[in-house]
Design a protein around this motif. Structure first.
Motif, PDB file in Angstrom:
ATOM      1  N   THR A 103     -36.057   7.120  29.700  1.00 40.57           N
ATOM      2  CA  THR A 103     -34.989   7.086  28.703  1.00 40.57           C
ATOM      3  C   THR A 103     -34.023   8.235  28.946  1.00 40.57           C
ATOM      4  O   THR A 103     -34.277   9.132  29.763  1.00 40.57           O
ATOM      5  CB  THR A 103     -35.567   7.217  27.283  1.00 40.57           C
ATOM      6  N   ALA A 104     -32.932   8.225  28.206  1.00 42.87           N
ATOM      7  CA  ALA A 104     -31.946   9.303  28.347  1.00 42.87           C
ATOM      8  C   ALA A 104     -32.574  10.656  28.064  1.00 42.87           C
ATOM      9  O   ALA A 104     -32.384  11.612  28.832  1.00 42.87           O
ATOM     10  CB  ALA A 104     -30.771   9.048  27.405  1.00 42.87           C
ATOM     11  N   GLU A 105     -33.325  10.766  26.979  1.00 45.92           N
ATOM     12  CA  GLU A 105     -33.914  12.069  26.658  1.00 45.92           C
ATOM     13  C   GLU A 105     -34.971  12.473  27.674  1.00 45.92           C
ATOM     14  O   GLU A 105     -35.126  13.661  27.981  1.00 45.92           O
ATOM     15  CB  GLU A 105     -34.479  12.067  25.240  1.00 45.92           C
ATOM     16  N   ALA A 125     -32.324  16.986  22.142  1.00 50.61           N
ATOM     17  CA  ALA A 125     -31.463  16.242  21.222  1.00 50.61           C
ATOM     18  C   ALA A 125     -30.089  16.907  21.105  1.00 50.61           C
ATOM     19  O   ALA A 125     -29.058  16.225  21.066  1.00 50.61           O
ATOM     20  CB  ALA A 125     -32.120  16.148  19.853  1.00 50.61           C
ATOM     21  N   LEU A 128     -27.961  16.127  24.209  1.00 45.66           N
ATOM     22  CA  LEU A 128     -27.428  14.762  24.164  1.00 45.66           C
ATOM     23  C   LEU A 128     -26.345  14.634  23.102  1.00 45.66           C
ATOM     24  O   LEU A 128     -25.343  13.936  23.296  1.00 45.66           O
ATOM     25  CB  LEU A 128     -28.556  13.767  23.901  1.00 45.66           C
ATOM     26  N   ALA A 134     -26.097  11.151  20.915  1.00 44.25           N
ATOM     27  CA  ALA A 134     -27.211  11.367  19.985  1.00 44.25           C
ATOM     28  C   ALA A 134     -27.912  10.064  19.614  1.00 44.25           C
ATOM     29  O   ALA A 134     -29.132  10.032  19.421  1.00 44.25           O
ATOM     30  CB  ALA A 134     -26.701  12.059  18.719  1.00 44.25           C
ATOM     31  N   ARG A 137     -30.382   8.174  22.832  1.00 43.51           N
ATOM     32  CA  ARG A 137     -31.397   8.958  23.527  1.00 43.51           C
ATOM     33  C   ARG A 137     -32.586   8.129  23.999  1.00 43.51           C
ATOM     34  O   ARG A 137     -33.274   8.508  24.942  1.00 43.51           O
ATOM     35  CB  ARG A 137     -31.869  10.116  22.659  1.00 43.51           C
ATOM     36  N   GLN A 138     -32.854   6.957  23.347  1.00 45.34           N
ATOM     37  CA  GLN A 138     -33.984   6.132  23.735  1.00 45.34           C
ATOM     38  C   GLN A 138     -33.601   5.029  24.730  1.00 45.34           C
ATOM     39  O   GLN A 138     -34.444   4.224  25.119  1.00 45.34           O
ATOM     40  CB  GLN A 138     -34.612   5.494  22.492  1.00 45.34           C
ATOM     41  N   VAL A 152     -25.309  11.621  30.384  1.00 48.75           N
ATOM     42  CA  VAL A 152     -26.719  12.025  30.414  1.00 48.75           C
ATOM     43  C   VAL A 152     -26.923  13.083  31.492  1.00 48.75           C
ATOM     44  O   VAL A 152     -27.624  14.082  31.293  1.00 48.75           O
ATOM     45  CB  VAL A 152     -27.644  10.816  30.659  1.00 48.75           C
TER      46      VAL A 152
END
Length: 246
Positions: A103-105, A125, A128, A134, A137-138, A152
């Motif tokens: 994922t992005a995070e 967080a 992002l 924000a 992130r998933q 990202v």
């Protein structure tokens, strides 16, 4: 505290030997001040990316000295150099370099985790959120646009709060609208947060957003312009360098 984030002094980089010896950087000296946005331009093969890689500690020069955030890179062991790059240097690539399964995070926190650290979820967080993602992130890279993927990558570069962010053609794979969004983001990081950004680009419109433009030709800095020029004047200057190098 010094006002210079990254300094190259008489840096020389060569490839090959004998008749095939190529001088990529020819005794280049330049300093990048804190809280400024610099663009590096020049014809293909002029040494732009080599300069960026040396300044970021990704490539060791054959001669000369490189200092980042007050630390001289020349005699650092590979382990210490890796730690310094991880903690004090951010790097943004043209190709995003995201892991498709994450994922992005997870992509933002990956370099820290590979280094054996567990970044705080709040810090990930915040990085992002800083790039306007924000609520994404998933999402995995396949679920993000090209511009979002590059954001990202910028968030990943910002996670360690680096002294300097180096960007190698960060808008090269993006359309004009998305490119403008990324350039707006980099400009805001400089203006609002005092981030130091050094960007290699071939795009006169991108370079015009910088505070300063370095023009390279044949491994040497041939012009250092502050403030930046208009896109039209940048294009004309680059065209003359291409003609002179032919």
């Amino acid at each position: 505290m010094t006002t210079q984030t990254a300094v190259l002094h008489d840096v020389r980089v060569t490839y090959g030997s004998g008749d095939r010896r190529l001088v990529a950087l020819d005794d280049v000296s330049v300093a990048f001040e804190r809280g400024t946005f610099s663009a590096v331009m020049g014809p293909s093969g002029s040494g732009k990316s080599t300069l960026l890689h040396c300044a970021a500690g990704l490539e060791r020069p054959a001669a000369g000295s490189v200092t980042v955030d007050g630390v001289v890179l020349d005699d650092l062991t590979e382990d210490r150099l890796t730690r310094l790059r991880r903690d004090r240097i951010g790097f943004v690539f043209q190709a995003f370099n995201l892991v498709s399964a994450l994922t992005a995070e997870q992509n933002v926190s990956l370099p820290a985790r590979l280094a054996g650290r567990r970044p705080k979820a709040a810090d990930v967080a915040a990085a992002l959120a800083e790039v306007g993602l924000a609520d994404r992130r998933q999402h995995r890279p396949s679920e993000l646009s090209g511009g979002e993927q590059q954001r990202v990558a910028v968030a990943r570069a910002l996670l360690s709060r680096p002294a300097v962010v180096f960007a190698d053609e960060p808008t090269g794979a993006l359309d004009s609208v998305t490119s403008r969004q990324i350039l707006d983001l980099l400009r805001r990081l400089v203006d609002e947060h005092g981030q130091t950004v050094v960007m290699v680009t071939h795009d006169p419109v991108a370079a015009a957003r910088a505070d300063r433009i370095l023009f390279l030709a044949d491994g040497r800095i041939v012009d250092d312009v502050r403030p930046a020029l208009s896109p039209e004047r940048i294009a004309a200057r680059t065209a003359r360098l291409v003609e002179q190098s032919c």
